[in-house]
Write a protein that holds these residues in place. Structure first.
Motif, PDB file in Angstrom:
ATOM      1  N   SER A  68       1.037  55.403 -28.330  1.00 54.23           N
ATOM      2  CA  SER A  68       2.098  53.494 -28.021  1.00 54.23           C
ATOM      3  C   SER A  68       1.031  53.009 -28.291  1.00 54.23           C
ATOM      4  O   SER A  68       1.352  52.063 -29.407  1.00 54.23           O
ATOM      5  CB  SER A  68       2.681  53.574 -26.674  1.00 54.23           C
ATOM      6  OG  SER A  68       3.863  54.533 -25.717  1.00 54.23           O
TER       7      SER A  68
ATOM      8  N   ASP B 102       2.304  50.217 -31.165  1.00 56.33           N
ATOM      9  CA  ASP B 102       1.377  48.835 -31.015  1.00 56.33           C
ATOM     10  C   ASP B 102       0.557  47.611 -31.805  1.00 56.33           C
ATOM     11  O   ASP B 102       0.911  46.691 -32.498  1.00 56.33           O
ATOM     12  CB  ASP B 102       1.247  48.217 -29.782  1.00 56.33           C
ATOM     13  CG  ASP B 102       2.581  48.440 -28.838  1.00 56.33           C
ATOM     14  OD1 ASP B 102       3.023  48.883 -29.024  1.00 56.33           O
ATOM     15  OD2 ASP B 102       1.905  48.489 -27.904  1.00 56.33           O
TER      16      ASP B 102
ATOM     17  N   VAL C 144       2.170  47.260 -35.685  1.00 55.24           N
ATOM     18  CA  VAL C 144       3.316  46.987 -35.742  1.00 55.24           C
ATOM     19  C   VAL C 144       2.840  45.540 -36.258  1.00 55.24           C
ATOM     20  O   VAL C 144       2.483  44.640 -37.194  1.00 55.24           O
ATOM     21  CB  VAL C 144       4.185  46.129 -34.370  1.00 55.24           C
ATOM     22  CG1 VAL C 144       4.898  44.805 -34.621  1.00 55.24           C
ATOM     23  CG2 VAL C 144       5.015  47.373 -34.611  1.00 55.24           C
TER      24      VAL C 144
ATOM     25  N   ASP D 292      10.929  56.621 -27.585  1.00 55.62           N
ATOM     26  CA  ASP D 292      12.108  55.699 -28.198  1.00 55.62           C
ATOM     27  C   ASP D 292      11.685  55.366 -29.833  1.00 55.62           C
ATOM     28  O   ASP D 292      12.968  55.243 -30.139  1.00 55.62           O
ATOM     29  CB  ASP D 292      11.191  54.063 -27.786  1.00 55.62           C
ATOM     30  CG  ASP D 292      12.026  54.042 -26.268  1.00 55.62           C
ATOM     31  OD1 ASP D 292      12.503  54.721 -25.768  1.00 55.62           O
ATOM     32  OD2 ASP D 292      10.852  53.229 -25.617  1.00 55.62           O
ATOM     33  N   TYR D 293      10.890  56.671 -30.376  1.00 56.74           N
ATOM     34  CA  TYR D 293      10.921  56.303 -31.373  1.00 56.74           C
ATOM     35  C   TYR D 293      11.516  57.559 -32.283  1.00 56.74           C
ATOM     36  O   TYR D 293      11.241  57.979 -33.300  1.00 56.74           O
ATOM     37  CB  TYR D 293       9.562  55.901 -31.880  1.00 56.74           C
ATOM     38  CG  TYR D 293       9.185  54.515 -31.695  1.00 56.74           C
ATOM     39  CD1 TYR D 293       9.273  53.548 -31.807  1.00 56.74           C
ATOM     40  CD2 TYR D 293       8.118  54.599 -30.758  1.00 56.74           C
ATOM     41  CE1 TYR D 293       8.237  51.894 -31.242  1.00 56.74           C
ATOM     42  CE2 TYR D 293       7.611  53.317 -29.919  1.00 56.74           C
ATOM     43  CZ  TYR D 293       7.640  52.435 -30.376  1.00 56.74           C
ATOM     44  OH  TYR D 293       7.875  51.237 -30.055  1.00 56.74           O
TER      45      TYR D 293
ATOM     46  N   GLN E 198      13.002  53.235 -35.013  1.00 56.45           N
ATOM     47  CA  GLN E 198      13.081  52.141 -34.173  1.00 56.45           C
ATOM     48  C   GLN E 198      11.594  51.300 -34.735  1.00 56.45           C
ATOM     49  O   GLN E 198      11.373  49.521 -34.290  1.00 56.45           O
ATOM     50  CB  GLN E 198      13.187  52.591 -33.377  1.00 56.45           C
ATOM     51  CG  GLN E 198      12.635  51.878 -31.923  1.00 56.45           C
ATOM     52  CD  GLN E 198      13.937  50.461 -31.644  1.00 56.45           C
ATOM     53  OE1 GLN E 198      14.397  50.412 -31.535  1.00 56.45           O
ATOM     54  NE2 GLN E 198      13.031  49.396 -31.080  1.00 56.45           N
ATOM     55  N   LEU E 199      11.070  51.714 -35.261  1.00 54.80           N
ATOM     56  CA  LEU E 199       9.252  51.059 -35.484  1.00 54.80           C
ATOM     57  C   LEU E 199       9.794  50.341 -37.530  1.00 54.80           C
ATOM     58  O   LEU E 199       9.673  48.717 -36.948  1.00 54.80           O
ATOM     59  CB  LEU E 199       8.962  52.692 -36.427  1.00 54.80           C
ATOM     60  CG  LEU E 199       7.665  51.873 -36.493  1.00 54.80           C
ATOM     61  CD1 LEU E 199       6.608  51.482 -36.020  1.00 54.80           C
ATOM     62  CD2 LEU E 199       6.276  53.255 -37.243  1.00 54.80           C
TER      63      LEU E 199
ATOM     64  N   ARG F 236      11.367  47.239 -35.411  1.00 54.05           N
ATOM     65  CA  ARG F 236      10.268  46.155 -34.808  1.00 54.05           C
ATOM     66  C   ARG F 236       9.337  45.150 -35.566  1.00 54.05           C
ATOM     67  O   ARG F 236       9.175  44.195 -35.360  1.00 54.05           O
ATOM     68  CB  ARG F 236       8.884  47.056 -33.577  1.00 54.05           C
ATOM     69  CG  ARG F 236       9.711  47.602 -32.394  1.00 54.05           C
ATOM     70  CD  ARG F 236       8.313  48.244 -31.929  1.00 54.05           C
ATOM     71  NE  ARG F 236       7.105  47.320 -31.375  1.00 54.05           N
ATOM     72  CZ  ARG F 236       6.652  47.479 -31.109  1.00 54.05           C
ATOM     73  NH1 ARG F 236       5.966  48.434 -30.519  1.00 54.05           N
ATOM     74  NH2 ARG F 236       6.033  46.686 -30.716  1.00 54.05           N
TER      75      ARG F 236
ATOM     76  N   ALA G 187      11.705  43.001 -36.646  1.00 54.11           N
ATOM     77  CA  ALA G 187      11.149  41.808 -35.673  1.00 54.11           C
ATOM     78  C   ALA G 187      10.687  40.957 -35.922  1.00 54.11           C
ATOM     79  O   ALA G 187      10.361  39.934 -34.951  1.00 54.11           O
ATOM     80  CB  ALA G 187      11.622  42.268 -34.723  1.00 54.11           C
ATOM     81  N   ALA G 188       9.183  41.605 -35.780  1.00 51.30           N
ATOM     82  CA  ALA G 188       7.490  40.773 -35.571  1.00 51.30           C
ATOM     83  C   ALA G 188       8.068  39.939 -36.803  1.00 51.30           C
ATOM     84  O   ALA G 188       7.181  38.853 -36.357  1.00 51.30           O
ATOM     85  CB  ALA G 188       6.982  41.603 -34.808  1.00 51.30           C
TER      86      ALA G 188
ATOM     87  N   HIS H  74      21.145  44.619 -38.290  1.00 53.09           N
ATOM     88  CA  HIS H  74      20.319  43.603 -36.939  1.00 53.09           C
ATOM     89  C   HIS H  74      19.638  42.994 -37.883  1.00 53.09           C
ATOM     90  O   HIS H  74      19.434  41.738 -37.154  1.00 53.09           O
ATOM     91  CB  HIS H  74      19.361  45.652 -37.332  1.00 53.09           C
ATOM     92  CG  HIS H  74      18.007  44.684 -36.538  1.00 53.09           C
ATOM     93  ND1 HIS H  74      16.572  43.716 -37.375  1.00 53.09           N
ATOM     94  CD2 HIS H  74      17.234  45.566 -35.823  1.00 53.09           C
ATOM     95  CE1 HIS H  74      15.089  44.230 -36.415  1.00 53.09           C
ATOM     96  NE2 HIS H  74      15.458  44.619 -35.280  1.00 53.09           N
TER      97      HIS H  74
END
Length: 481
Positions: free
Chosen positions: A172, A176, A179, A221-222, A231-232, A235, A238-239, A276
């Motif tokens: 995880s 992070d 991203v 979650d990925y 999902q990655l 993320r 969105a970031a 999205h």
């Protein structure tokens, strides 16, 4: 009113502008597709003077949008030994690096005609980063799961095991940090003067690995379902959009595989990205290190088939992924506008288009919004000036016709990865010639090019260095005496 000739009509179609969801306007439909330049510093680093000269030439070529080759977001994970790398903000040379990136962006915009958009492609190679590429030989590459590269050929399996090994399944914390590295890459692009970024989620690189059911075996979650495998990417989008929303005019595109999954999964990915929001264009491509068909076209003498051909053999049609692109575009425009947070992304088709007729038909038939040209941009960096000139006939207004001479010698090597590499290396040599102010020589023999373009200049540079060192030593010794 005088009617247009067919050539003028096709040129007009390709010369029409189009607005991206973020509000930026692409002055025409022709895109210089991302290409690995192999012009960087050994060990990775900032763009070089060779990059600047190359992109200045493309800027003069009449392109509507110019995309860079992949820029790595992590210096410890390189795809090639001489990648351009996003600079580390904690480095004491960060300001100097940022200044160099600003010069690169300016080179992409340096033209007397309509200003092209300049987009930086951001990438992380994941498990396709070989041992020692920016890190120690013992430090493993990263991947969504510990799934090594594989091959049906014994030589391929041995090569992958020796030079790539088994990647580390990302934690995880690793995700992070990944991203954050893409967001920082977008920040560098924005501060440097680029008009946007493209996320490289194709050709088997890390984002593509997360989307692949063959590589992503995660149950968190990925992974586990097609949507979770995306999902990655969600993320990262969105970031980036949190820092640079669509209303800021900053462009965000993504390059997707259309050949690594069943068609439904690939179309679902396109739909989910649109739902999205925040994506301006989707570039359709395909292939990876294990199945490198995207590099296999060693000839540019393609048949002038209709762009709507449904032949399954890539060389029998002018756009390898056009059927998928056309289906994806139709699906996007069938979605209720109220269900989308931003307008649907444009579709960019890259691969195989060589004639103005096919390119214009691709756009006019709504199969794609933008036409990406990679290897033709190596053979003729100013190709759009011909394609957009309605006074030129169809034989003049097309990509150069040529075959790669001397490539047969590589067919002695049966490992599939090496075969498409001939075409990739040949076109990289053409880029080297352009960066030196030379005309790309598509007629040169492959082995001749390896010697003339790469080895001989390196040899001359080496001996020049030796000569200077010897002369300096003589001067020093003479002074002592």
């Amino acid at each position: 009113m005088t009617s247009l000739t067919l050539d003028e009509e096709q040129a007009q179609i390709l010369g029409s502008s189009i607005k991206l969801p973020c509000g930026q306007v692409v002055p025409n439909r022709l895109v210089k597709a991302p290409l690995e330049e192999l012009l960087g510093y050994l060990g990775g680093g900032d763009p070089t003077e060779d990059h600047l000269r190359l992109y200045e030439e493309w800027a003069r070529g009449g392109w509507g949008l110019i995309m860079t080759g992949n820029v790595m977001v992590n210096s410890a994970h390189l795809g090639t030994p001489c990648d351009v790398v996003i600079p580390n903000p904690s480095s004491p040379t960060y300001a100097d690096s940022l200044a160099t990136f600003k010069t690169w962006a300016a080179a992409c915009h340096r033209t007397s005609s309509a200003r092209p958009l300049a987009v930086m492609q951001l990438n992380h190679p994941g498990r396709q980063s070989s041992r020692g590429s920016g890190r120690s030989l013992l430090k493993r590459s990263l991947a969504p799961s510990a799934v090594p590269l594989s091959s049906s050929h014994s030589l391929g399996r041995l090569t992958f095991r020796a030079f790539w090994g088994t990647p580390k399944a990302m934690s995880s914390k690793d995700i992070d940090e990944l991203v954050a590295s893409f967001v920082h890459g977008a920040r560098v692009a924005k501060e440097s003067g680029f008009d946007g970024v493209e996320l490289h989620a194709s050709h088997g690189y890390l984002l593509s690995q997360f989307m692949s059911p063959n590589v992503n075996l995660r149950t968190d979650d990925y992974g586990g379902t097609p949507r979770k495998r995306l999902q990655l990417v969600f993320r990262i989008i969105a970031a980036v959009r949190k820092e640079y929303p669509s209303s800021s005019g900053f462009c965000l595109g993504i390059k997707l595989n259309s050949s690594d999954y069943v068609e439904k999964d690939a179309l679902d990915n396109v739909r989910w990205l649109a739902e999205h929001g925040g994506v301006d264009f989707i570039e359709v491509s395909g292939g990876n290190y294990e199945n490198p068909h995207f590099m296999k076209q060693d000839s540019n003498s393609f048949p002038a088939s209709s762009p709507t051909s449904t032949s399954v053999h890539p060389s029998s049609r002018e756009a390898f992924f056009l059927t998928f692109a056309s289906t994806a575009r139709a699906m996007l425009h069938s979605l209720p506008p109220s269900s989308l947070p931003t307008p649907p992304p444009l579709i960019l088709i890259t691969g195989g288009l060589r004639t103005r007729n096919a390119m214009a038909e691709t756009v006019s038939s709504s199969s794609a919004d933008l036409v990406g040209l990679g290897r033709p941009a190596c053979a003729d960096p100013r190709l759009p000036l011909k394609l957009l000139d309605g006074q030129l006939g169809s034989e003049e207004a097309r990509a150069p016709k040529y075959t790669i001479k001397g490539a047969e010698v590589m067919k002695l090597v049966k490992f599939e990865l090496f075969l498409p590499g001939v075409s990739t290396l040949f076109h990289t040599m053409l880029l080297t010639q352009i960066s030196r102010g030379e005309k790309p020589d598509v007629a040169m023999n492959f082995l001749e090019g390896v010697w003339r373009v790469w080895f001989w200049p390196l040899l001359c540079e080496y001996w020049l260095g030796v000569s200077v060192a010897v002369c300096a030593s003589v001067v020093v010794v003479s002074t002592w005496l």
